[in-house]
Design an enzyme around this catalytic site. Structure first.
Site, PDB file in Angstrom:
ATOM      1  N   GLU A 168       0.811  -1.231   0.000  1.00  0.00           N
ATOM      2  CA  GLU A 168       0.000   0.000   0.000  1.00  0.00           C
ATOM      3  C   GLU A 168       0.840   1.275   0.000  1.00  0.00           C
ATOM      4  O   GLU A 168       0.724   2.113   0.910  1.00  0.00           O
ATOM      5  CB  GLU A 168      -0.941  -0.002   1.213  1.00  0.00           C
ATOM      6  CG  GLU A 168      -1.923  -1.144   1.183  1.00  0.00           C
ATOM      7  CD  GLU A 168      -2.908  -1.133   2.350  1.00  0.00           C
ATOM      8  OE1 GLU A 168      -2.696  -0.366   3.303  1.00  0.00           O
ATOM      9  OE2 GLU A 168      -3.883  -1.885   2.287  1.00  0.00           O
ATOM     10  N   GLU A 360      -5.667  -8.488   0.359  1.00  0.00           N
ATOM     11  CA  GLU A 360      -6.207  -8.126   1.685  1.00  0.00           C
ATOM     12  C   GLU A 360      -7.694  -7.887   1.566  1.00  0.00           C
ATOM     13  O   GLU A 360      -8.150  -7.213   0.634  1.00  0.00           O
ATOM     14  CB  GLU A 360      -5.604  -6.821   2.231  1.00  0.00           C
ATOM     15  CG  GLU A 360      -4.236  -6.939   2.800  1.00  0.00           C
ATOM     16  CD  GLU A 360      -3.756  -5.645   3.465  1.00  0.00           C
ATOM     17  OE1 GLU A 360      -4.579  -4.827   3.924  1.00  0.00           O
ATOM     18  OE2 GLU A 360      -2.525  -5.468   3.502  1.00  0.00           O
TER      19      GLU A 360
HETATM   20  O1  IFM Z   1      -4.040  -3.309   9.119  1.00  0.00           O
HETATM   21  C1  IFM Z   1      -4.053  -2.674   7.874  1.00  0.00           C
HETATM   22  C2  IFM Z   1      -2.861  -3.101   7.058  1.00  0.00           C
HETATM   23  O2  IFM Z   1      -1.664  -2.816   7.688  1.00  0.00           O
HETATM   24  C3  IFM Z   1      -2.858  -2.408   5.710  1.00  0.00           C
HETATM   25  N1  IFM Z   1      -4.143  -2.550   5.042  1.00  0.00           N
HETATM   26  C4  IFM Z   1      -5.321  -2.249   5.806  1.00  0.00           C
HETATM   27  C5  IFM Z   1      -5.303  -3.026   7.124  1.00  0.00           C
HETATM   28  C6  IFM Z   1      -6.581  -2.737   7.921  1.00  0.00           C
HETATM   29  O3  IFM Z   1      -6.702  -1.385   8.201  1.00  0.00           O
END
Ligand code: IFM
Length: 457
Positions: A168, A360
């Site tokens: 990210e 994710e």
């Molecule tokens: O926990 C975070 C992660 O580190 C990066 N993506 C979003 C997740 C949830 O907020």
């Protein structure tokens, strides 16, 4: 009981994902150097519950237990991250053998459990000396990152199944450097754009380094979501297009098309055309992190809020909220946004898009995260969220998206950045006093889902 899921294509992989800083603890162990997040968390008031990541989920010592839990889930893939300051305590130069040895043991443990290790090389924990030298505003950081990637890849390329260079990067640029909500806490607004280019360059250099070391299946984990305008007015449509460029296409286009969206290349530092050749080194998969759609409208001259983060009044768009179900962090729950973005990526990038993986997806569910009188954790809201998003992925596949995997964030509860321990994303509960692990109902749900999919093969 949830409705039976449709059958996913053969070879579709189910996984989980986590990161070093959110799970490991042991911040002083075995020669680890300091990171930007260590410093950021030490400032009073920045972490919602005043908690610290000093122990976090205790993964550094308890990784065999967590890996066994994920094995028992029946998952295929365990995504985790490697802490740059454990490998190179000052960010460059001398390698810390104990740091590399730790991840070597983690990878072997995963393989012994029948899991595919998927290391992320960078999940925001920048070595402090690198930040002190300018961090991602400094082109050298990209070069140092490429060297770091080579060190890790030379050690793990024979065993890692997937590689994700940077997690990210958009979040780091926007929250870390533009508006200051995350480490390193800078508020440079549009002056932060070099951090975009330098992270992209780091991505490209590390893809090349990993591949040179024999690494397979190299991809990304970029957040992508549809950007829906507040109305059909030309002003809202323009604001939405601007926002989508800044959060989605400024990352996807250079990586997949070798160019920036219109108007961005001119402002980037360095030999941009040459860098874009490196940045667009072909990938084996494109990872998408999805939680909520984005809704934006034309600015009103007032700041607006995305979750806890304030978008300053001078930005050319503002966040719009709609009524309806929300995640624990306050994001809109809208699984159709996942279906839509998978199809948008498919259409936008066509032949240039490698297979997609949802790297994710998950939610926290405050109020349903502690054991009840029966000792169990009935996190029905998480089950509903995950179930709906898994169906959305299936729908996207039916409509033409080539999606090869779905990885839940996250196997266990962990340190949710500025939210500290107030937001739990795990399929497994962690008692932060004792570090005892207790699988939640969502763990059993995911286990059954994976088992049922296998039975259909
Ligand atoms: O926990 C975070 C992660 O580190 C990066 N993506 C979003 C997740 C949830 O907020």
């Amino acid at each position: 009981m949830t409705r039976p899921l449709p059958r996913f294509p053969a070879g579709f992989e189910w996984g989980v994902g986590a990161s070093a800083y959110q799970t490991e603890g042991a911040l002083d162990a075995d020669g680890r150097g300091r990171s930007t997040w260590d410093v950021f968390c030490e400032h009073p008031g920045r972490i919602a519950d005043g908690s610290t990541p000093a122990t976090s989920a205790g993964f550094y010592d308890r990784y065999p237990e967590d890996i066994a839990l994920v094995r028992d889930l029946g998952a295929d893939v365990y995504r985790f991250s490697i802490a740059w300051p454990r490998i190179l305590p000052t960010g460059s130069g001398e390698v810390n053998a104990k740091g590399l040895d730790f991840y070597d043991r983690v990878v072997d443990e995963m393989l012994a459990a029948g899991l595919k290790p998927a290391p992320t090389l960078y999940h925001w924990d920048t070595p402090l000396p690198i930040e002190e030298a300018g961090g991602w505003m400094n082109r050298d950081t990209a070069l140092r990152f490429g060297e770091y990637a080579a060190v890790v890849a030379e050690r793990l390329a024979d065993r890692a199944a997937y590689w994700i260079p940077l997690n990210e990067p958009v979040v780091l640029s926007l929250l870390g450097y533009a508006i200051g909500g995350y480490a390193p806490g800078q508020e440079l607004l549009f002056e932060s754009l070099p951090t975009v280019h330098h992270q992209l360059l780091a991505h490209g250099l590390s893809v090349q380094a990993i591949r040179a070391a024999g690494g397979r299946s190299i991809g990304t984990a970029n957040p992508h979501a549809p950007t829906w305008p507040g109305s059909d007015s030309p002003e809202d449509l323009a604001a939405a297009a601007f926002s989508a460029d800044l959060t989605d296409w400024i990352w996807g286009d250079p990586i997949l098309l070798g160019r920036y969206p219109e108007g961005y290349a001119e402002g980037m530092p360095g030999p941009v055309a040459e860098d874009l050749e490196v940045i667009s080194t072909p990938l084996d998969f494109y990872g998408v992190n999805y939680y909520s759609p984005q809704r934006v409208a034309a600015p009103t001259g007032e700041p607006s809020l995305i979750q806890e983060h304030e978008i300053p009044a001078e930005m050319p768009f503002r966040a719009v909220e709609v009524d309806g179900p929300k995640t624990g962090l306050g994001g809109e729950i809208n699984p159709d946004g996942l279906r839509e973005i998978l199809l948008t990526l498919t259409e936008r990038y066509g032949e240039s898009l490698p297979p997609l993986i949802v790297t994710e997806n998950g939610t926290s569910q405050p109020g349903t995260e502690e054991p009840g009188p029966d000792g169990r954790i009935h996190d029905d809201g998480r089950i509903d969220y995950l179930d709906a998003h898994v169906r959305a992925v299936h729908q996207a596949i039916e409509e033409g998206a080539d999606v090869r995997g779905y990885w839940v964030w996250s196997p266990t509860d962990n340190f949710e950045w500025t939210y500290g321990f107030t937001q739990r994303f795990g399929l497994v509960h962690i008692d932060y006093d004792t570090l005892v692990r207790t699988p939640k109902d969502s763990y059993s749900w995911y286990q059954q889902l994976i088992g049922a999919q296998r039975d259909q093969l």
